[in-house]
Write an enzyme that holds these catalytic residues in place. Structure first.
Site, short mmCIF file in Angstrom:
data_model
loop_
_atom_site.label_atom_id
_atom_site.label_comp_id
_atom_site.label_asym_id
_atom_site.label_seq_id
_atom_site.Cartn_x
_atom_site.Cartn_y
_atom_site.Cartn_z
N ILE A 1 -5.67 -8.07 94.06
CA ILE A 1 -6.70 -7.20 94.65
C ILE A 1 -5.98 -6.08 95.39
CG2 ILE A 1 -8.78 -7.08 96.09
CD1 ILE A 1 -8.53 -10.24 96.25
N HIS A 2 -6.18 -4.83 94.96
CA HIS A 2 -5.50 -3.76 95.69
C HIS A 2 -6.24 -2.43 95.70
CE1 HIS A 2 -4.39 -2.18 91.74
NE2 HIS A 2 -4.01 -1.07 92.35
N ARG A 3 -7.22 -2.23 94.82
CA ARG A 3 -7.83 -0.90 94.72
C ARG A 3 -8.66 -0.57 95.95
NH1 ARG A 3 -7.49 2.11 90.15
NH2 ARG A 3 -6.61 1.03 88.34
N ARG B 1 -2.17 -3.43 101.64
CA ARG B 1 -3.45 -2.80 102.01
C ARG B 1 -4.56 -3.85 102.13
NH1 ARG B 1 -5.03 -0.06 97.58
NH2 ARG B 1 -4.11 1.95 98.09
#
Length: 351
Positions: free
Chosen positions: A202-204, A235
């Site tokens: 998960i990064h967007r 992030r």
């Protein structure tokens, strides 16, 4: 021939590992790292384990707003271009480094070659979509990975200088898969030997920066009752702390892992749940069912082929797919024959 390659983010390091290896056997390459990804686990480890040449320039741009980051890159890249005077500037993918690298070269009338051109999510709210569209329209040579990417460019009036060479990430997988098998330590460290597990990334920003979306993702992973392995992006970690979100015991959270460790985790997983474009493809290469937590994908072929399911960030849809999704048909070869890097060099030689 002197080729200047611009990279700045983890997916670009992987692509450059395949292409730079071919280029340097025949020509001079100047490798510029913008420093967009600067965390050691997101950057340095990739250069070391993939044997990517040490960057000739590291611009050290770091994090910041899109405007500040891109603007700083433009200023610093211009100095490098004027000093090195390359015959071509080679850029990859859809990051701020991609746009800055292409725009700076275009302003200085240096030919731009874009690897992974023509991809479209048709969602212009995504920074990645803005970057890839703008880069394509100022590039002189466009290396597309698929037929649909070629069609996207044609629909936008871009017909000159377009070459379907296949996917350089497929080259990378073929090159590094054997080496990745030797990196089984990650399986042992996480006590995954013989276990079925779901691999997740998960990064967007479209997911991490919205509490409702990230809450839905975390909730679905917590409730699935399966072992979930999650190399956590910096992030995502930051926003989880800000939102007060926590994973349950079934989710094994790790720091970001190297490329070879990631391949190993992919090879041994049951399914892959992600919002990453690159991981969607890697899941396909590994013949693993992929569940994509976005409303669209650039890699439409993986969906059409039945191996990728788009679920957005709806909690119930994610949960249902984790528990029940299986591919609906046999895979087709849609990403080339693993020789994209060689084809890229042949075309640059001719140009």
């Amino acid at each position: 021939m002197k080729i200047l390659t611009v990279v700045g983010a983890r997916p670009q390091f992987i692509k450059a590992a395949a292409v730079s290896n071919i280029i340097r056997k025949h020509h001079s390459e100047i490798l510029v790292h913008t420093g967009q990804h600067y965390d050691e686990n997101m950057s340095k480890v990739f250069f070391e384990e993939l044997n990517i040449p040490k960057p000739d320039y590291n611009l050290g741009v770091g994090s910041g707003s899109h405007g500040k980051q891109t603007g700083t890159m433009l200023i610093k890249l211009e100095e490098v271009y004027e000093k090195e005077k390359p015959d071509f500037v080679l850029v990859y993918g859809d990051t701020n480094s991609t746009l800055a690298g292409a725009l700076c070269a275009s302003k200085l009338l240096i030919p731009v070659a874009h690897v992974e051109a023509g991809l479209r999510s048709f969602n212009m709210e995504m920074p990645e979509e803005q970057n890839r569209v703008l880069t394509d329209h100022i590039s002189n040579i466009l290396f597309v990975p698929t037929k649909s990417a070629e069609k996207n460019l044609k629909d936008e009036g871009i017909k000159k200088g377009v070459y379907n060479v296949g996917d350089v990430m497929f080259d990378a997988i073929l090159n590094f898969k054997k080496l990745a098998r030797s990196r089984s330590e990650i399986i042992e460290e996480l006590d995954l030997e013989g276990k079925e597990y779901i691999l997740t990334t998960i990064h967007r920003a479209e997911n991490t920066d919205h509490i409702d979306k990230l809450s839905n993702i975390v909730g679905a992973l917590n409730e699935c009752g399966k072992t979930v392995v999650l190399p956590l992006h910096p992030r995502t970690r930051k926003y989880m702390l800000n939102y007060g979100l926590e994973f349950s015991e079934n989710v094994k959270v790790t720091d970001p892992v190297g490329y070879l460790e990631m391949i190993n985790l992919e090879m041994n997983s049951q399914k892959i749940v992600t919002d990453s474009g690159g991981v969607q493809k890697e899941a396909f290469f590994m013949r693993k069912p992929c569940i994509t937590m976005r409303e669209e994908t650039e890699w439409v072929e993986t969906v059409e082929n039945g191996w990728n399911k788009i679920v957005g960030t709806d909690r119930e849809k994610i949960l249902d797919a984790v528990l029940n999704f299986i591919p609906s048909r046999e895979q087709k070869n849609i990403f080339g024959d693993g020789s994209a890097s060689s084809k890229i060099l042949e075309i640059l030689d001719k140009r």
